[in-house]
Design a protein around this motif. Structure first.
Motif, PDB file in Angstrom:
ATOM      1  N   ARG B 107       0.851  -1.171   0.000  1.00 48.37           N
ATOM      2  CA  ARG B 107       0.000   0.000   0.000  1.00 48.37           C
ATOM      3  C   ARG B 107       0.895   1.232   0.000  1.00 48.37           C
ATOM      4  N   LEU B 122      -5.073  16.445   1.318  1.00 51.99           N
ATOM      5  CA  LEU B 122      -5.508  15.054   1.156  1.00 51.99           C
ATOM      6  C   LEU B 122      -5.446  14.680  -0.319  1.00 51.99           C
ATOM      7  N   ALA B 123      -5.880  15.584  -1.183  1.00 47.37           N
ATOM      8  CA  ALA B 123      -5.843  15.301  -2.621  1.00 47.37           C
ATOM      9  C   ALA B 123      -4.402  15.253  -3.120  1.00 47.37           C
ATOM     10  N   GLN B 126      -2.909  11.984  -2.173  1.00 48.31           N
ATOM     11  CA  GLN B 126      -3.456  10.954  -3.059  1.00 48.31           C
ATOM     12  C   GLN B 126      -2.703  10.962  -4.381  1.00 48.31           C
ATOM     13  N   ARG B 127      -2.443  12.145  -4.898  1.00 48.04           N
ATOM     14  CA  ARG B 127      -1.761  12.271  -6.186  1.00 48.04           C
ATOM     15  C   ARG B 127      -0.332  11.743  -6.099  1.00 48.04           C
ATOM     16  N   ALA B 130      -0.562   8.023  -6.074  1.00 49.15           N
ATOM     17  CA  ALA B 130      -0.929   7.555  -7.414  1.00 49.15           C
ATOM     18  C   ALA B 130       0.259   7.645  -8.368  1.00 49.15           C
ATOM     19  N   LYS B 133       2.414   4.647  -7.755  1.00 51.21           N
ATOM     20  CA  LYS B 133       1.756   3.433  -8.268  1.00 51.21           C
ATOM     21  C   LYS B 133       1.848   3.384  -9.797  1.00 51.21           C
ATOM     22  N   ILE B 146      -1.082  -3.265  -5.772  1.00 48.09           N
ATOM     23  CA  ILE B 146      -0.783  -1.964  -5.153  1.00 48.09           C
ATOM     24  C   ILE B 146      -2.071  -1.220  -4.797  1.00 48.09           C
ATOM     25  N   ASP B 147      -2.241  -0.903  -3.513  1.00 52.54           N
ATOM     26  CA  ASP B 147      -3.308  -0.003  -3.061  1.00 52.54           C
ATOM     27  C   ASP B 147      -2.708   1.380  -2.860  1.00 52.54           C
ATOM     28  N   VAL B 148      -3.559   2.396  -2.957  1.00 54.08           N
ATOM     29  CA  VAL B 148      -3.090   3.735  -2.599  1.00 54.08           C
ATOM     30  C   VAL B 148      -4.007   4.323  -1.536  1.00 54.08           C
ATOM     31  N   ILE B 149      -3.449   5.188  -0.708  1.00 58.02           N
ATOM     32  CA  ILE B 149      -4.229   5.904   0.306  1.00 58.02           C
ATOM     33  C   ILE B 149      -3.526   7.221   0.558  1.00 58.02           C
ATOM     34  N   SER B 150      -4.275   8.202   1.043  1.00 58.97           N
ATOM     35  CA  SER B 150      -3.676   9.499   1.363  1.00 58.97           C
ATOM     36  C   SER B 150      -3.895   9.833   2.828  1.00 58.97           C
ATOM     37  N   TYR B 151      -2.850  10.342   3.459  1.00 57.98           N
ATOM     38  CA  TYR B 151      -2.986  10.878   4.809  1.00 57.98           C
ATOM     39  C   TYR B 151      -2.887  12.397   4.832  1.00 57.98           C
ATOM     40  N   HIS B 155      -0.472  12.770   9.209  1.00 52.89           N
ATOM     41  CA  HIS B 155       0.474  11.875   9.872  1.00 52.89           C
ATOM     42  C   HIS B 155       1.902  12.272   9.520  1.00 52.89           C
TER      43      HIS B 155
END
Lengths: 445, 188
Positions: B107, B122-123, B126-127, B130, B133, B146-151, B155
C-alpha cells in the motif's frame, strides 16, 4: 403685487404660521418613524448610520437572573452592532453597580444608553422589554418561553434566541448567538455553542475531518479515514449511529457539503486518476460527477445560498485556485484570477449567506490569510494579518466568520467581525480547526 | 565440521530467520550479519566449501534487504507530485523486488507537509501515492498488487515548522500488506 400679498400674510397669517411651524417640528420625529415602515420592529429607535448605540442590559432578579443578564449582554456584545454598557464579567461592569432592574430614564441617559433591556423571570420563561431611553418609553415587549432546566445546554440555546430577537429589535438585524459551530480537534468532530460553551464530542472512532451542517441544524456530514481510504458519513448530532454514504466506501472521499435545501450532498471523490466533485441525492441513487479534472484535484465544494452554484478549490491551473460553477458542472469560472502574494495558492471558499461575498484563504508572504471577494465588483479585502489563518466559515449574518488561526502558537478557532475587524478566540483547550457555522437554531433543538 | 552439524546449524538458522520474517522491521537475529548488506553470512569455523547463497541466514538477510528497499520512502518537492531521479531509482528497486515476489502486495500512502489547506493536502497526498503506483505499474507490477491511500498532512513523519521537518513529511510511504514472507530479492 407681491408686496401687497406679503403684507396680507403678515397681518392675518403669522400666528397660524407660527403655530403650524411649531406643530410640524413636534411631529417631525413621528413622521419620519411613520415613513420607516420597512423596519417595523425597530420602532422608535433611530441612530446615526455607522454608530453603535449604547445598550444597558439591566440586572435580572430571580432564578438564573445573573445568567440571563450575562448571556444576553455578552450575546449583544458579540454581535458587534451595539455598545454594551457595563458588560458583566468585565471591569466596565462596575459602572452598573447598584443599578437595579427598575426603570430610570435619566440614569440610563447619563450612562449614554440609547436602549435598555429589561428582563423579568416568569413562571414559563422570561419577559423582556426594550426601552427607548431618549424617548422614555418601551418600544418592544414580548414573553419568551424557556426550558425549566435553568443553566442546561437547551436553556442556554433558548436564551441565545432571546438575545438574537432583542438584537433585531434594537438594530434591525437578527443576532447569531443561537447557533452552533462544528470543528475538528485531535482528529475528532466536536460541536460547540457560538459563545464557546458546551463543547461535545460527536464523531465515533476514526480520524474524522471536514464536518458540515445540514440546513436542519442537527444532521451533519464529515469524512472518516478507514483502512482502505476515506468515506463520507452522515450523522444526527442528537444521537444515533453514523451512516456511510454508499458511494464512498473506496477511494478518497472528503469535504462533504449539503445543498441549501438539504436534499443533495456534494463531496470530493479521488482515485488514482485525480479528485473530482460529485453530487448525490440523499434520498438515494448514484453519484454524478460534476467536475472533469483530467488528473487535477477538485475539493472543498460549497453551495451558493440559492443552491444553484458551487464554489470550490481546484488545482487545474497547476496550483490551487478558487472556482465557481453551476451545480451541474457547467459555466466554470475562475474566481481569483489575479496575482498577489508571493505564491499562487487560494483555496477553501465559503459563500456568504447574503450571496454577495465569498471568503477564502490566500497565501501571502509565506502565510495564509482570510480574504473576502465581492461578487458584485470582484474587489478583494484582506481580513487577517497575524499568524496563519485558514478555513473561513460565515455566520448566518453574512458579517461574522469563524476560522482557524495559529496566532496563539496552536491552531485555535477565532470569530471575526468582518466590518470592525474585531476578533475573539472561540476555542482554548487543545487545538481546533476546520469549523462550520450552523444556521440559526430557533424552534427548539 | 561434518555435514550433519552443518545441516543442524542451517535448520536452526532457518527457523530463527523465519521468526525474523514476522517482525516488521526487526533485524535478523544472530548469527546473521547486519541486514543492510547483501553479502552472504560466512558459516562458522571451520568454513565449509559449500556454495553460500542458499543458507537460511543468507535468505533472511536478503529478505530484510528487500523489505528495506521496498518500504523505503520517496520524497517530493513543495506542492508537487513529480518523481525525482532518486525517487525513480528507489522505485526501480521496488519494481525488481515486486516482480520477483508475485505474492506480495503493498500500500502506497501519500503525505504532505503541514502548509496549505488541510483538505487540499488530502488530494495532493493521493496524487503523490498515485504517481508512485503509476510508475510501478508502468514497469510491469500488477495493478492489483498496489493499493493507494492518502494521509494528507495528518500523519507527519517529523514534527517541526521548518523545511527540515517539511521536507521529511512530503513523502510516499510503502507498506507490505500481504505476502511479507514470500518476499524475494530482485532477480540478478
Amino acid at each position: 403685487m407681491i408686496a401687497l400679498i406679503r403684507s396680507d400674510l403678515l397681518r392675518a397669517r403669522t400666528p397660524r404660521l407660527l403655530f403650524a411651524l411649531a406643530m410640524a417640528l413636534c411631529l417631525a420625529p413621528f413622521m419620519s418613524r411613520a415613513q420607516d415602515t420597512t423596519h417595523a420592529v425597530r420602532i422608535g429607535l433611530t441612530y446615526q448610520p455607522g454608530t453603535k448605540p449604547g445598550v444597558i442590559v439591566l440586572a435580572v432578579r430571580g432564578a438564573w437572573g445573573d445568567s440571563l443578564q450575562g448571556l444576553i449582554a455578552r450575546d449583544l456584545d458579540y454581535g458587534d452592532r451595539v455598545e454594551v454598557i457595563g458588560l458583566p464579567g468585565t471591569p466596565a461592569a462596575s459602572s452598573l453597580e447598584g443599578i437595579g432592574p427598575g426603570v430610570s430614564y435619566p440614569l440610563w441617559k447619563s450612562l449614554n444608553a440609547a436602549a435598555a433591556v429589561q428582563a423579568t423571570v416568569t413562571s414559563s420563561g422570561v419577559h423582556v422589554a426594550v426601552h427607548d431611553v431618549t424617548g422614555r418609553k418601551i418600544v418592544q415587549v414580548a414573553d419568551f418561553p424557556l426550558p425549566p432546566t435553568g443553566g442546561s445546554a437547551e436553556w442556554r440555546l433558548a436564551v441565545h434566541g432571546v438575545a438574537d430577537e432583542v438584537e433585531q429589535w434594537i438594530t434591525g438585524t437578527r443576532g447569531v448567538a443561537q447557533t452552533r459551530i462544528l470543528f475538528v480537534r485531535g482528529g475528532r468532530v466536536y460541536v460547540v455553542d457560538s459563545d464557546g460553551f458546551g463543547e461535545r464530542l460527536i464523531s465515533d472512532a476514526g480520524l474524522s475531518l471536514s464536518p458540515a451542517w445540514a440546513p436542519d441544524g442537527h444532521t451533519i456530514s464529515y469524512s472518516v479515514l478507514g483502512s482502505r481510504g476515506w468515506s463520507v458519513l452522515t450523522k444526527d448530532i442528537a444521537g444515533g449511529a453514523a451512516r456511510t454514504l454508499p458511494s464512498t466506501t473506496t477511494g478518497l472521499n472528503t469535504t462533504p457539503a449539503f445543498s441549501p435545501n438539504g436534499l443533495t450532498l456534494a463531496y470530493s471523490h479521488g482515485d488514482e486518476a485525480g479528485t473530482d466533485l460529485m453530487l448525490v441525492d440523499l434520498a438515494g441513487g448514484g453519484p454524478r460527477r460534476i467536475t472533469v479534472g483530467h488528473g487535477s484535484d477538485n475539493t472543498s465544494p460549497e453551495f451558493s445560498p440559492d443552491g444553484r452554484r458551487i464554489a470550490f478549490t481546484s488545482g487545474r491551473a497547476g496550483h490551487p485556485e478558487v472556482y465557481i460553477m453551476d451545480v451541474d458542472g457547467s459555466n466554470v469560472e475562475l474566481l481569483t484570477p489575479f496575482n498577489f502574494g508571493d505564491q499562487n495558492y487560494r483555496s477553501n471558499p465559503d459563500w456568504a449567506p447574503d450571496a454577495q461575498h465569498i471568503a477564502f484563504e490566500s497565501q501571502i508572504g509565506g502565510m495564509f490569510q482570510i480574504m473576502v471577494i465581492s461578487l458584485r465588483d470582484r474587489s478583494v479585502k484582506q481580513l487577517t494579518s497575524e499568524g496563519v489563518n485558514e478555513d473561513p466559515a460565515w455566520a448566518p449574518d453574512a458579517r461574522h466568520l469563524v476560522f482557524t488561526s495559529s496566532r496563539t502558537g496552536v491552531k485555535q478557532l477565532f470569530i471575526l467581525d468582518s466590518e470592525s475587524g474585531r476578533a475573539r478566540q472561540l476555542t482554548h483547550a487543545g487545538g481546533a480547526r476546520l469549523a462550520a457555522w450552523s444556521h440559526s437554531l430557533g424552534h427548539g433543538r | 565440521m561434518n555435514a550433519r552439524s552443518l545441516y543442524a546449524f542451517s535448520s536452526i538458522a532457518a527457523v530463527l530467520a523465519l521468526g525474523a520474517c514476522h517482525k516488521k522491521v526487526a533485524p535478523a537475529p544472530a548469527p546473521a550479519p547486519a541486514p543492510t548488506t547483501a553479502a552472504p553470512a560466512p558459516p562458522p569455523p571451520p568454513p565449509a566449501a559449500a556454495a553460500p547463497t542458499n543458507t537460511g541466514a543468507e535468505m533472511a538477510s536478503a529478505r530484510d534487504a528487500a523489505r528495506a528497499s521496498l518500504t523505503a520512502p520517496i520524497y517530493f518537492d513543495l506542492d508537487s507530485d513529480a518523481l525525482s531521479d532518486a525517487d525513480r531509482a528507489s522505485l526501480d528497486a521496488k519494481v525488481g523486488i515486486l516482480n520477483a515476489s508475485p505474492g506480495v502486495k503493498i500500500r502506497v500512502a501519500g503525505h504532505t507537509d503541514e502548509r496549505g489547506s488541510d483538505e487540499y493536502n488530502l488530494a495532493l497526498g493521493q496524487r503523490r501515492a498515485a504517481a508512485a503506483k503509476r510508475y510501478l505499474t508502468q514497469h510491469g507490477v500488477p495493478d492489483a498488487s498496489i493499493d493507494v491511500i492518502s494521509y494528507g498532512e495528518e500523519h507527519p513523519a517529523m514534527d517541526g515548522h521548518d523545511e527540515a521537518a517539511w521536507s521529511k513529511n512530503r513523502r510516499d510511504e510503502f507498506e507490505i500488506t500481504a505476502g511479507a514472507d514470500a518476499l524475494k530479492p530482485a532477480a540478478q
